[in-house]
Design an enzyme around this catalytic site. Structure first.
Site, short mmCIF file in Angstrom:
data_model
loop_
_atom_site.label_atom_id
_atom_site.label_comp_id
_atom_site.label_asym_id
_atom_site.label_seq_id
_atom_site.Cartn_x
_atom_site.Cartn_y
_atom_site.Cartn_z
N ARG A 108 38.21 39.33 43.66
CA ARG A 108 38.84 39.99 42.59
C ARG A 108 40.21 39.73 42.64
NH1 ARG A 108 35.80 43.66 39.34
NH2 ARG A 108 37.56 44.53 38.79
N TYR A 113 37.23 35.96 40.37
CA TYR A 113 35.69 36.26 40.22
C TYR A 113 35.44 37.73 39.96
CZ TYR A 113 35.49 32.07 43.02
OH TYR A 113 35.73 30.41 43.26
N PRO A 114 34.30 37.77 38.97
CA PRO A 114 34.01 39.23 38.47
C PRO A 114 33.33 39.81 39.17
CG PRO A 114 32.96 37.26 37.07
CD PRO A 114 33.86 36.68 38.32
N LYS A 115 33.54 40.11 40.29
CA LYS A 115 32.69 40.84 41.43
C LYS A 115 32.88 42.23 41.51
CE LYS A 115 33.05 37.05 44.31
NZ LYS A 115 32.95 36.40 45.89
N THR A 116 31.52 42.80 41.70
CA THR A 116 31.17 44.27 41.80
C THR A 116 30.23 44.35 42.63
OG1 THR A 116 31.11 46.34 40.55
CG2 THR A 116 29.67 44.60 39.91
#
Length: 248
Positions: A108, A113-116
């Site tokens: 992020r 990157y749309p990381k969670t």
């Protein structure tokens, strides 16, 4: 700590960084990819302009990282949407869920990157390659694919995982408005495909308010692949500035 020393850091806390300042090399990354057809209107509602949706195709992926410099082994899952930008075909990363905080923070902060957080898994069960994704205690995706039924051409496998990738980078300012808002592009480099297979596959997505993968419903499974590879991620480059309304 002097100002010059502070400037050398890219993350916090200063004395215990969230991630190491290294370019990670991925060794034995194992993919389960399922490309499926979905509702075109649902795709257009989530893909940001100036990206264009030409075919309503989504790739659901589960990636088991055998070893990653700086992070160690972990597993990741998400959705990538087929798009085009200025005539170049690629994928827009819509959502990514993983079980490793340093990789999440780095993805992020350093990139876009749309990381969670999530709990993905990839394993073999009774002749079937299984990929699952849980959010908290609830299942949000289950993918199954025949285990190593048919060899996939190595060049085709490489093509599948090296298409350009587009992501949205948003950093809020202290007033709550965006301070940075860019569309960025990256790609996978230094690829060594070790194994590649294709087989029949199925994918189930389950409704969840905070992990809305099912908002892009599975209408038809188009293809599936199981790939094991080594690779490196290239740095991101901005291609469109939303705050200025111009291409970079």
């Amino acid at each position: 700590m002097k100002i010059e020393e502070v400037r050398q850091h890219v993350t916090t806390p200063l004395t215990a960084p969230a991630f190491a300042p290294v370019v990670p090399r991925f060794t034995d990354r194992e993919y389960l990819n399922i490309v499926y057809r979905t509702d075109a209107d649902a795709l257009r509602a989530v893909v940001p302009e100036p990206l264009q949706v030409e075919e309503p195709l989504v790739r659901f992926e589960v990636m088991k990282m055998g070893d990653v410099s700086g992070y160690g082994p972990y597993t990741e899952s998400g959705q990538a949407i087929e798009v085009s930008f200025d005539g170049e075909r690629g994928e827009y990363l819509h959502a990514m869920y993983l079980d490793n905080f340093p990789a999440t923070a780095s993805g992020r902060e350093v990139s876009a990157y749309p990381k969670t957080a999530g709990s993905p898994k990839l394993y073999v069960d009774n002749g079937v390659l299984v990929g699952t994704l849980d959010y908290g205690t609830l299942r949000v995706a289950t993918a199954t694919m025949g285990y190593k039924h048919h060899a996939l051409d190595v060049r085709e496998a490489e093509r599948q995982i090296t298409v350009p990738t587009f992501m949205l980078k948003t950093i809020p300012g202290y007033d709550g408005a965006p301070r940075v808002q860019e569309l960025v592009r990256t790609e996978i480099t230094d690829v060594v495909v070790k194994e590649a297979y294709t087989a029949p596959a199925r994918l189930q997505l389950f409704q969840h308010v905070l992990a809305p993968l099912a908002d892009l419903p599975v209408l038809e499974v188009v293809s599936a692949s199981h790939i094991r590879t080594d690779l490196t991620l290239a740095p991101v480059k901005p291609v469109f500035d939303y705050l200025k309304g111009v291409r970079s």
